[in-house]
Design a protein around this motif. Structure first.
Motif, PDB file in Angstrom:
ATOM      1  N   TYR A  86     -31.409  60.782 -74.833  1.00  0.00           N
ATOM      2  CA  TYR A  86     -32.320  61.058 -75.879  1.00  0.00           C
ATOM      3  C   TYR A  86     -31.891  62.141 -76.757  1.00  0.00           C
ATOM      4  O   TYR A  86     -31.193  63.119 -76.254  1.00  0.00           O
ATOM      5  N   ARG A  97     -33.686  59.853 -81.069  1.00  0.00           N
ATOM      6  CA  ARG A  97     -33.376  58.762 -80.776  1.00  0.00           C
ATOM      7  C   ARG A  97     -32.875  58.185 -79.277  1.00  0.00           C
ATOM      8  O   ARG A  97     -32.700  59.640 -78.642  1.00  0.00           O
ATOM      9  N   ALA A  99     -31.328  55.894 -76.376  1.00  0.00           N
ATOM     10  CA  ALA A  99     -30.839  54.802 -76.451  1.00  0.00           C
ATOM     11  C   ALA A  99     -30.158  54.760 -74.098  1.00  0.00           C
ATOM     12  O   ALA A  99     -30.439  55.448 -74.025  1.00  0.00           O
ATOM     13  N   ARG A 103     -26.860  50.348 -72.381  1.00  0.00           N
ATOM     14  CA  ARG A 103     -26.752  49.711 -73.532  1.00  0.00           C
ATOM     15  C   ARG A 103     -25.376  50.545 -73.813  1.00  0.00           C
ATOM     16  O   ARG A 103     -24.899  50.143 -75.367  1.00  0.00           O
ATOM     17  N   GLN A 105     -21.807  51.800 -74.831  1.00  0.00           N
ATOM     18  CA  GLN A 105     -20.186  50.822 -74.906  1.00  0.00           C
ATOM     19  C   GLN A 105     -19.190  51.690 -74.929  1.00  0.00           C
ATOM     20  O   GLN A 105     -18.506  51.401 -73.780  1.00  0.00           O
ATOM     21  N   THR A 126     -21.869  55.800 -77.880  1.00  0.00           N
ATOM     22  CA  THR A 126     -21.698  53.927 -78.884  1.00  0.00           C
ATOM     23  C   THR A 126     -22.187  53.391 -78.196  1.00  0.00           C
ATOM     24  O   THR A 126     -22.383  52.917 -76.998  1.00  0.00           O
ATOM     25  N   THR A 127     -23.665  52.382 -78.419  1.00  0.00           N
ATOM     26  CA  THR A 127     -24.369  51.961 -77.920  1.00  0.00           C
ATOM     27  C   THR A 127     -24.306  50.138 -78.426  1.00  0.00           C
ATOM     28  O   THR A 127     -24.314  50.515 -79.680  1.00  0.00           O
ATOM     29  N   ALA A 128     -24.991  49.271 -77.969  1.00  0.00           N
ATOM     30  CA  ALA A 128     -24.996  47.889 -78.591  1.00  0.00           C
ATOM     31  C   ALA A 128     -26.595  47.976 -79.017  1.00  0.00           C
ATOM     32  O   ALA A 128     -27.238  47.065 -78.658  1.00  0.00           O
ATOM     33  N   SER A 129     -25.971  48.514 -80.494  1.00  0.00           N
ATOM     34  CA  SER A 129     -27.076  48.707 -81.052  1.00  0.00           C
ATOM     35  C   SER A 129     -27.197  48.556 -82.654  1.00  0.00           C
ATOM     36  O   SER A 129     -26.476  49.029 -82.821  1.00  0.00           O
ATOM     37  N   ALA A 130     -28.277  47.757 -83.730  1.00  0.00           N
ATOM     38  CA  ALA A 130     -27.359  47.640 -84.945  1.00  0.00           C
ATOM     39  C   ALA A 130     -27.848  48.645 -85.296  1.00  0.00           C
ATOM     40  O   ALA A 130     -27.638  49.626 -86.619  1.00  0.00           O
ATOM     41  N   ARG A 131     -28.337  50.148 -84.907  1.00  0.00           N
ATOM     42  CA  ARG A 131     -29.108  51.636 -85.470  1.00  0.00           C
ATOM     43  C   ARG A 131     -28.031  52.289 -85.532  1.00  0.00           C
ATOM     44  O   ARG A 131     -27.161  53.089 -85.957  1.00  0.00           O
ATOM     45  N   THR A 163     -24.311  44.726 -73.724  1.00  0.00           N
ATOM     46  CA  THR A 163     -24.663  43.668 -74.726  1.00  0.00           C
ATOM     47  C   THR A 163     -26.394  43.333 -74.998  1.00  0.00           C
ATOM     48  O   THR A 163     -26.987  42.938 -73.727  1.00  0.00           O
TER      49      THR A 163
END
Length: 163
Positions: A86, A97, A99, A103, A105, A126-131, A163
């Motif tokens: 967070y 944010r 996460a 999620r 990666q 880094t996450t599996a997020s488009a953000r 993912t």
């Protein structure tokens, strides 16, 4: 059965206090070129316009160097729990944010020359997020390394492929 309510309080941890000096120094380096440019104008051309411009640029630089680092220090926060990373960042445009650990990666630490001088590091999750990734800037080096190891271990222990 109702969904648990997420507590959107500010994250618990402030960044390292040395981040104030880092942000001040980085901002001061950004003001060198404008100030030198105006000083050269004043030396070679002179005049009232150059003097007024120098005063305006100097006042803006001073205000920026005094206000911005303290403001950012009060805003930038982070927290890591068993379930989430967070963060809260920004100074004009503030962002929170969250996460989920499930999620994540990759977890990276990074340090530029100025961060090394202040013994600071940045953590990128880094996450599996488009953000995009979650960043925590201005951490003590030991804290950043400990968090990276902790999050990597939690990520590895989480079932699935993030993912």
């Amino acid at each position: 059965m109702s969904e648990p309510v997420l507590d959107l309080r500010p994250p618990a941890n402030l960044v390292d206090r040395r981040a104030v000096g880092f942000w001040t120094t980085r901002a001061a380096l950004g003001w060198v070129a404008p100030l030198v440019g105006v000083l050269l104008w004043l030396v070679f051309a002179g005049g009232t316009a150059a003097t007024i411009t120098l005063v305006v640029v100097a006042v803006l630089a001073l205000a920026h160097l005094v206000v911005m680092p303290q403001w950012r220090y009060r805003v930038h926060r982070w927290e890591v729990s068993e379930q989430v990373v967070y963060t809260q960042s920004g100074w004009f445009n503030q962002e929170r944010r969250i996460a989920p650990v499930s999620r994540i990666q990759t977890v990276d630490t990074e340090r530029g020359p100025l961060e090394r001088l202040f013994r600071l590091a940045n953590l990128t999750v880094t996450t599996a997020s488009a953000r995009g990734p979650v960043h925590i800037h201005g951490l003590d080096l030991d804290t950043a390394q400990r968090l990276a190891a902790e999050l990597a271990a939690r990520t590895q222990a989480t079932a699935g492929d993030a993912t």
